[in-house]
Design an enzyme around this catalytic site. Structure first.
Site, PDB file in Angstrom:
ATOM      1  N   HIS A 150      20.244  -2.353 -45.975  1.00 48.04           N
ATOM      2  CA  HIS A 150      21.524  -1.781 -46.404  1.00 48.04           C
ATOM      3  C   HIS A 150      22.540  -2.155 -45.324  1.00 48.04           C
ATOM      4  O   HIS A 150      22.220  -2.126 -44.129  1.00 48.04           O
ATOM      5  CB  HIS A 150      21.385  -0.258 -46.541  1.00 48.04           C
ATOM      6  N   ARG A 179       6.852   5.527 -35.020  1.00 45.79           N
ATOM      7  CA  ARG A 179       6.419   6.590 -34.103  1.00 45.79           C
ATOM      8  C   ARG A 179       4.979   6.969 -34.422  1.00 45.79           C
ATOM      9  O   ARG A 179       4.503   6.721 -35.540  1.00 45.79           O
ATOM     10  CB  ARG A 179       7.321   7.822 -34.269  1.00 45.79           C
ATOM     11  N   ASP A 199      19.405   5.075 -42.300  1.00 40.75           N
ATOM     12  CA  ASP A 199      20.684   4.551 -41.789  1.00 40.75           C
ATOM     13  C   ASP A 199      21.273   5.429 -40.681  1.00 40.75           C
ATOM     14  O   ASP A 199      21.853   4.922 -39.735  1.00 40.75           O
ATOM     15  CB  ASP A 199      21.688   4.431 -42.947  1.00 40.75           C
ATOM     16  N   GLN A 254      10.893   2.241 -48.061  1.00 38.63           N
ATOM     17  CA  GLN A 254      11.022   0.787 -48.163  1.00 38.63           C
ATOM     18  C   GLN A 254       9.984   0.085 -47.295  1.00 38.63           C
ATOM     19  O   GLN A 254       9.408  -0.924 -47.689  1.00 38.63           O
ATOM     20  CB  GLN A 254      12.428   0.353 -47.724  1.00 38.63           C
ATOM     21  N   TYR A 289       7.864   2.829 -41.369  1.00 35.97           N
ATOM     22  CA  TYR A 289       6.905   2.683 -42.469  1.00 35.97           C
ATOM     23  C   TYR A 289       7.142   3.783 -43.512  1.00 35.97           C
ATOM     24  O   TYR A 289       6.260   4.558 -43.838  1.00 35.97           O
ATOM     25  CB  TYR A 289       5.477   2.729 -41.910  1.00 35.97           C
ATOM     26  N   GLY A 290       8.397   3.863 -43.996  1.00 33.67           N
ATOM     27  CA  GLY A 290       8.757   4.898 -44.973  1.00 33.67           C
ATOM     28  C   GLY A 290       8.799   4.330 -46.385  1.00 33.67           C
ATOM     29  O   GLY A 290       7.980   3.473 -46.746  1.00 33.67           O
ATOM     30  N   GLU A 335      27.715   5.859 -55.236  1.00 37.15           N
ATOM     31  CA  GLU A 335      27.496   7.265 -54.846  1.00 37.15           C
ATOM     32  C   GLU A 335      28.742   8.118 -55.036  1.00 37.15           C
ATOM     33  O   GLU A 335      28.653   9.271 -55.432  1.00 37.15           O
ATOM     34  CB  GLU A 335      27.086   7.326 -53.367  1.00 37.15           C
TER      35      GLU A 335
END
Ligand code: NDP
Length: 364
Positions: free
Chosen positions: A108, A49, A83, A29, A26-27, A195
């Site tokens: 991704h 978590r 990732d 994105q 739940y960050g 990048e």
């Protein structure tokens, strides 16, 4: 090369009727995607978590579980942890709990493209990769702007993967501007090239003229304001998005247009050299060389070293000084960047091939 574009009309939300979607992580994105999917009328649960991210999900009104429990309950799960930890999370908390014809969605392609995660053959594997930062995934839906996504099917175990892809893409807002169909490999290579090929070339091309002007005696505060801090560049980039790189030049006055267009040609030779480097960078990404390099221990030490140096010497210190003199808020995202430990350096030094490069950073 032909490309398939999908819009909202292509996604049928009835495909998702009665299913449970788990958002694992739940960050950045995770939160935005969860809220969008719930607003599309789909049942969403969260796997995270037990910490402040989970509390945030609870405050947003979602049922929350450990990741493995969420996977058990889900028909489709979005793996939205960073990732670097995906392989570990997938192996321990996802894979053992997957059901036949479950759907797993990545934002991704890196871990699939480079074979770091190999999903079982009886599940569907989808890519829904927003070309948008996490907060934007929510905001652009709320304000009606929409955003682009790269979407694709990597594995179709159920025979219905494409329908699920389009329905889930629509639910998450990924078809709001357009869903562009590409493979996991293509998405990953484009992302890494941005990048490694586009980003550093652009920042070098921005930093060097600043140093040139400072060395020529112009006050560094004035130089940095002129080229970066005024925000002119930001507006140019916005105009490039809205009008196109070529077209936006037409917004400038005639003298500026003449200067820009006539002097632009003088950079042809140097651009050939930049292009040569970029081709090498692209090849190294495409053949998996970069992914292998990043997985090796010496790269982690090299990374620490470069980051440490970049935050304290050269251009970084010039910017720090100028910002302080101009009374701008102090920002140091790398304040805690540790110097590599003696043991790490020792281990790295043993690797002869890396030695020259290492010296080069030390002198930087
Ligand atoms: P974040 O760093 O915001 O996600 C962090 C989430 O992962 C949190 O919920 C965190 O919860 C959880 N997490 C972190 N470490 C672990 C771990 N070891 N075990 C279990 N859970 C963990 O990630 P993003 O949202 O930025 O990225 C998610 C995916 O989206 C990635 O694949 C990324 O490439 C992709 N993506 C990201 C974009 C962006 O703009 N950020 C744009 C497009 C794609 P907690 O620490 O509480 O456990």
């Amino acid at each position: 090369m032909g490309v398939t574009l999908y819009n909202e009309d292509d996604g049928d939300l009835t495909v998702l009727k009665g299913i449970t979607v788990a958002i694992c992580g739940y960050g950045n994105q995770g939160r935005s995607q969860a809220l969008n999917i719930r607003d599309a009328g789909v049942n969403v649960i969260i796997g995270n978590r037990d910490d402040e991210y989970r509390v945030r999900a609870q405050k947003d009104g979602f049922p929350t579980f450990d990741i493995s429990e969420a996977v058990k309950q889900a028909d489709a799960l979005f793996l939205l942890v960073p990732d670097e930890v995906q392989k570990d999370v997938f192996t321990k908390q996802v894979k053992p709990f997957l059901r036949e014809h479950s759907v797993i969605i990545f934002a991704h392609g890196y871990n699939i493209a480079f074979g770091l995660i190999i999903p079982p053959s009886n599940i569907d594997v989808l890519l829904i990769a927003p070309r948008m930062i996490g907060i934007g995934v929510r905001e652009c839906i709320l304000n009606g702007e929409g955003y682009f996504s790269f979407i694709g099917v990597h594995q179709d175990a159920s025979g219905k993967a494409k329908d699920k892809l389009l329905a889930l893409s629509k639910a998450v807002g990924g078809l709001s501007k357009a869903g562009i169909e590409i493979s996991f490999e293509q998405e990953t290579i484009l992302d890494l090239f941005t990048e490694q090929g586009f980003g550093p070339a652009s920042s070098q091309i921005m930093m060097k003229p600043i140093e040139l002007l400072v060395e020529a005696g112009y006050p560094e505060e004035a130089v940095l304001v002129e080229l970066i801090l005024s925000g002119n560049m930001k507006h140019s980039f916005m105009n490039m998005m809205d009008l196109g790189i070529v077209n936006q030049v037409g917004l400038l006055d005639e003298r500026s247009q003449y200067g820009l267009l006539s002097r632009g040609m003088r950079y042809k030779e140097i651009i050939e050299e930049v292009l040569h480097i970029q081709k090498g960078v692209l090849r190294h990404i495409e053949d998996g060389g970069f992914a292998k390099e990043w997985e090796r221990f010496p790269s982690k030490v090299k990374f620490k070293f470069i980051k440490f140096m970049a935050s304290r010497v050269g251009f970084g210190s010039l910017e720090k000084r100028v910002r302080k003199n101009l009374g701008l808020p102090e920002v140091d995202l790398w304040a805690e960047t540790p110097y590599p430990t003696e043991e790490e350096i020792e281990r790295k030094m043993r690797l002869q091939r890396e030695l020259e490069e290492f010296k080069q950073y030390k002198e930087f």
